[in-house]
Write a protein that holds these residues in place. Sequence first.
Motif, mmCIF file in Angstrom:
data_model
loop_
_atom_site.group_PDB
_atom_site.id
_atom_site.type_symbol
_atom_site.label_atom_id
_atom_site.label_comp_id
_atom_site.label_asym_id
_atom_site.label_seq_id
_atom_site.Cartn_x
_atom_site.Cartn_y
_atom_site.Cartn_z
ATOM 1 N N TRP A 82 0.799 -1.130 -0.018
ATOM 2 C CA TRP A 82 -0.076 0.087 -0.055
ATOM 3 C C TRP A 82 0.821 1.288 -0.105
ATOM 4 N N ARG A 87 -2.202 6.924 -1.793
ATOM 5 C CA ARG A 87 -3.243 6.218 -1.418
ATOM 6 C C ARG A 87 -3.712 5.360 -2.320
ATOM 7 N N CYS A 88 -3.052 4.405 -2.638
ATOM 8 C CA CYS A 88 -3.488 3.259 -3.762
ATOM 9 C C CYS A 88 -2.715 2.077 -3.402
ATOM 10 N N TRP A 89 -3.285 1.174 -3.934
ATOM 11 C CA TRP A 89 -2.516 -0.467 -3.778
ATOM 12 C C TRP A 89 -1.661 -0.695 -4.828
ATOM 13 N N SER A 134 -8.857 -4.057 -0.460
ATOM 14 C CA SER A 134 -8.192 -3.731 -1.477
ATOM 15 C C SER A 134 -9.005 -3.892 -2.751
ATOM 16 N N ARG A 275 -13.998 2.408 -6.038
ATOM 17 C CA ARG A 275 -12.691 2.474 -4.997
ATOM 18 C C ARG A 275 -12.660 1.665 -3.863
ATOM 19 N N GLU A 279 -8.519 3.076 0.197
ATOM 20 C CA GLU A 279 -8.340 4.434 -0.757
ATOM 21 C C GLU A 279 -9.474 5.128 -0.329
ATOM 22 N N GLN A 280 -10.462 4.975 0.493
ATOM 23 C CA GLN A 280 -11.557 5.919 1.100
ATOM 24 C C GLN A 280 -11.315 6.267 2.553
#
Length: 697
Positions: A82, A87-89, A134, A275, A279-280
């Motif tokens: 992560w 803020r992304c996988w 994810s 999303r 991410e949130q």
Amino acid sequence: MKTWTSHKLSLPTKTPAFATMLSSSDFASASWELVVRVDHPNEEEQKDITLRVSGDLHVGGVMLKLVEQINISQDWSDFALWWEQKRCWLLKTHWTLDKYGVQADAKLLFTPQHKMLRLRLPNVKTVRLRVSFSAVVFKAVSDICRALNIRRSEELSLLKPSSDYFKKKKKKDKNNKEPIIEDILNLECSPTISGSPVSPGLYSKTMTPTYDPVNGTPASSTMTWFSDSPLTEQNCSILAFSQPPQSPEALADMYQPRSLVDKAKLNAGWLDSSRSLMEQGIQEDEQLLLRFKYYTFFDLNPKYDAVRINQLYEQARWAILLEEIDCTEEEMLIFAALQYHISKLSLSAEIQDFTNESEVDEVEAALSNLEVTLEGGKVDSALEDITDIPKLADNLKLFRPKKLVLKAFKQYWFVFKDTSIAYFKNKELEQGEPVEKLNLRGCEVVPDVNVAGRKFGIKLLIPVADGMNEVYLRCDHENQYAQWMAACILASKGKTMADSSYQPEVLNILSFLRMKNRNLASPVASNLENMDVNPECFVSPRCAKKHKSKQLAARILEAHQNVAQMPLVEAKLRFIQAWQSLPEFGLTYYLVRFKGSKKDDILGVSYNRLIKIDAATGIPITTWRFTNMKQWNVNWEIRQVAIEFDQNVSIAFTCLSADCKIVHEYIGGYIFLSTRSKDQNETLDEDLFHKLTGGQE
């Protein structure tokens, strides 16, 4: 996503021999140190691990190096990287660090993709289970519903409650009157990992029924259904049966939206379906609400949907009790009577006994008809064979509201044909020009009924260029009202009385009117002592304040006479059906500012239309049907939604109470759900959903 240039040495083209003669210092300049924090489940503190990597190393290689350096023997298959700043996988393990744009300053976390989450269900029961952080929310909800044995997961989503939602409960905790200990159903043992061989999302015509269709109990011979689900038979019962009613004090302490603006705030927390939870900003073990988001309940079937029907009933029940949807006092008492009946049956041990087959067949036939009305599907009907469109013709009374004019109804001869109503001064003039012709396509149809007072009215809000025309019709009796009301409802959707859903609609309206019918001769007084539950539990706090407890109990028991013989599942379906018949049913509110306007308005989003509503008065101003929609776009820079309709009608608005992405997803989601069909293979086109709802930010 931006692709970064690889950090490789540039070599002279004339001397290719150097390509195989790199020194160790040259190699060191092509690699760099990457710090990865490891979220180890068995240790409280996260540990930082430093790796030496190069830009052309793929993500899978980074994870392999990590596991080798951690040197702990365990299953690492659920772990992924992560990237905190972005803020992304980093789930595409074949992508290189250069392709992702990862450099030495990146903060990476090596963490499990499935984490614990607390979900408050519509029945106010909290379940704790392992959920994918994810996968996109649409997929995560599908896995959650599979674990809870709820079909049609596309109708549900996750809602992050506003700060107001739990505010009143905290106040009660401070006073220490009655400390609230949350009863959590822990399903931690089985993670909701997709790909489970058993999927309650689908069923075939030959599949063995999972539930008894009369009382909703799990069919003992089919409990293998739950073999791959964390639901035991006991847990299934907890989710498939309604909870005991809350005390009036607990009810009063729950958050109640007072205005349309308050209701709009409730809808700001829907998560983005395209999303992931991570991410949130959703944290591990955070509490979210699992709710029916889209009010189109497709293919409700008592044989397979005991949990789904019960959760739907509970969501409707709480919407009534907390006044999230308005209803008349007469309707409130019907809802109270059904709740009382369902509560009695749910607590009774008798419901565990299986009825004999002939009784089951009769109830199944009744439920299948009810099922059709709930989903708007087809039934066998003589009307299907009619090629000529039927018409209605009768004497009705009409009133058009005008300022400073008393409500005076005048009788005319009315003819209902296709989707229009024409009225004449009398029957003899029917072949001539009508006084007026009203086209009901796209109009709002609102019941104006008081059964006790023998008032059977229909309020029509008909869209015109500058807003809505208001027309009131008055019928003489129940049968006339049911026929004309059903015709108006169908016409508003662009359907005629030749449609197969007309006759079931008439029967449903009559059924609901009969439930409202007060039986003054019934011996209710003697049963008052038998009402072992506080009557205030079954009505909204505001309604409870208007009546003394004994008076309320008497009126609930009186209404109960009309539903006392209903089996449990049918009573829940009747409650859902009555909820669906309320004028405000299925409307989700948002505070918006229309382009060119100087004041804020409320936008109501429904399964088939958008409604502009005056924020101060709550009066609908105009309606736009999805069937007339040509296209809709979102300007992500100024966060504005623009929609084009037929006949050169276009609107644009910015959302004030929520992100415009939420409203955009609602519109696209309803259009997606309208494409479902029983003839399909029952597999959802997830790509189409994301295409209609995702947007390009």
